[in-house]
Design a protein around this motif. Sequence first.
Motif, PDB file in Angstrom:
ATOM      1  N   MET A 199       0.925  -1.269   0.060  1.00  0.00           N
ATOM      2  CA  MET A 199      -0.179   0.053  -0.122  1.00  0.00           C
ATOM      3  C   MET A 199       0.874   1.257   0.011  1.00  0.00           C
ATOM      4  O   MET A 199       1.810   1.600   0.783  1.00  0.00           O
ATOM      5  N   GLN A 211      -4.678  -0.412  -8.813  1.00  0.00           N
ATOM      6  CA  GLN A 211      -4.294  -1.123  -7.568  1.00  0.00           C
ATOM      7  C   GLN A 211      -4.087  -0.197  -6.488  1.00  0.00           C
ATOM      8  O   GLN A 211      -3.882  -0.674  -5.516  1.00  0.00           O
ATOM      9  N   ASP A 212      -3.773   1.072  -6.908  1.00  0.00           N
ATOM     10  CA  ASP A 212      -3.398   2.123  -5.667  1.00  0.00           C
ATOM     11  C   ASP A 212      -4.623   3.076  -5.520  1.00  0.00           C
ATOM     12  O   ASP A 212      -4.342   4.157  -4.731  1.00  0.00           O
ATOM     13  N   GLY A 213      -5.648   3.204  -6.209  1.00  0.00           N
ATOM     14  CA  GLY A 213      -6.600   4.059  -5.997  1.00  0.00           C
ATOM     15  C   GLY A 213      -6.346   5.334  -6.498  1.00  0.00           C
ATOM     16  O   GLY A 213      -7.184   6.431  -6.156  1.00  0.00           O
ATOM     17  N   ASN A 252     -10.117   5.336  -4.800  1.00  0.00           N
ATOM     18  CA  ASN A 252     -10.473   4.513  -3.703  1.00  0.00           C
ATOM     19  C   ASN A 252      -9.331   4.755  -2.562  1.00  0.00           C
ATOM     20  O   ASN A 252      -8.294   4.313  -2.519  1.00  0.00           O
ATOM     21  N   LEU A 294      -7.322   2.066  -0.620  1.00  0.00           N
ATOM     22  CA  LEU A 294      -5.944   1.283  -1.104  1.00  0.00           C
ATOM     23  C   LEU A 294      -4.788   2.013  -0.827  1.00  0.00           C
ATOM     24  O   LEU A 294      -3.653   1.576  -1.504  1.00  0.00           O
TER      25      LEU A 294
END
Length: 443
Positions: free
Chosen positions: A1, A62-64, A83, A86
Amino acid sequence: MLDLEIVPEISLGCDAWEFILGMHFSQAIAIIQSQVGIIKGVQVLYSDTNPLGVDIIINLPQDGVRLIFDPVVQRLKTIEVFNMKLVKLKYGGVYFNSPEVLPSIEQIEHSFGATHPGVYDAAKQLFALHFRGLSFYFPVDSKLHSGYAHGLGSLVFLNGASPVVSKMSLYAGSNVSENRAPSLPLACYHRQMYLDSATVMRSSYGHTKGLKLKLFTEGSGRALEPRRQCFTRELLFGDSCEDVATNLGAPNRIFFKSEDKMKIHSSSINRQAQSKRSDIFFNYFTLGIDVLFDARTQTCKKFILHTNYPGHFNFNMYHRCEFQFQLESDHPIGAGSNASDNNLDLVTPTKTDYVNLTAYTKWDEISGSLATSERPVVLHRASSTNTANPFGSTFCYGYQDLIFEVMPNNHIASVTLYNSAPPRQPAHSWQQHKMQDIRLTVA
């Protein structure tokens, strides 16, 4: 993250790197490439049919995180976190979003202080809370809107559960809907030279003489603080390698043109002579310009101006060259004849019409005014390690001492200017000029 710090109106990043508002698209890509294994699943979104009207987006699902670039200047204008689950986010060194800290209304107000009352979007059922250069969006049921009076904090939520941020936007200015990409920040200069504009210098006889470049880079003021320094340089056909390097500094890359797919069409004597030497390219990526030097004379014989449109094989290699010049139209206005009293046909004076060419001029505007070559050379680029080209072929048309490389969407990918003034090179067609020199090997 990812663990990132936000600076409103400025950036999103960490100690190792940061996405800075106003940075060029290629600089953001360079950051992502340096984080291989950390930033994954990168998507680049753009419009094939309308590349100047639709934003260019780097999406990091995948990291928003979403990076939105102005399609004309190709600089970063908005950073979105779509997001919040994430990514970890902090402001002033204190987290306001993490697995342990929910970005609730109370948390946002605690971290960023008071601001104007939020704005409710009934269609999206979102409340937007705006700070200068920063906006937070909260999903709120329309049933609760009637209780809204003094901002989000005045709402009464069932079971005491206040909404949490669903999206955050980072931008320059005070209005997210009207924000524009800032100028390239000094932090993104990296001791490189950048192009403001390029004027193609043409003689009265219709020959290209060279380029007049308005440039800027990082300089020092009286207090030794970094500042923008502007200046003008000229490049002419016949300039030596040393002349160009003195005017523009060292190139970003030097490329020796070792292969020539049109050599088979030359005489055996020319083939033997060419095999003993290689022409040299100076690649200036941040200017969007290539300079080609003759191997024998070591003097400049060609310039290539790149427009850096998405969907082209070389996209992201160059910054867009903001060139401009005029060509006299081959279809003058007012052509015709009048009959005089003595029945002699006198040609009516014609008004000279000019075609203005820039990096944004489309091919149908050019071909409708100039008598360019009817049949194009089809150019299929491929790298030395990968012969696949997902973007397809481009089409090259010649006119005077110019070669226009045209994309399938009618936009100009590059303009090649070659020296047609005496002493002339051995006679060969403009198509050979193109196929010999425009194909650059991609590292």
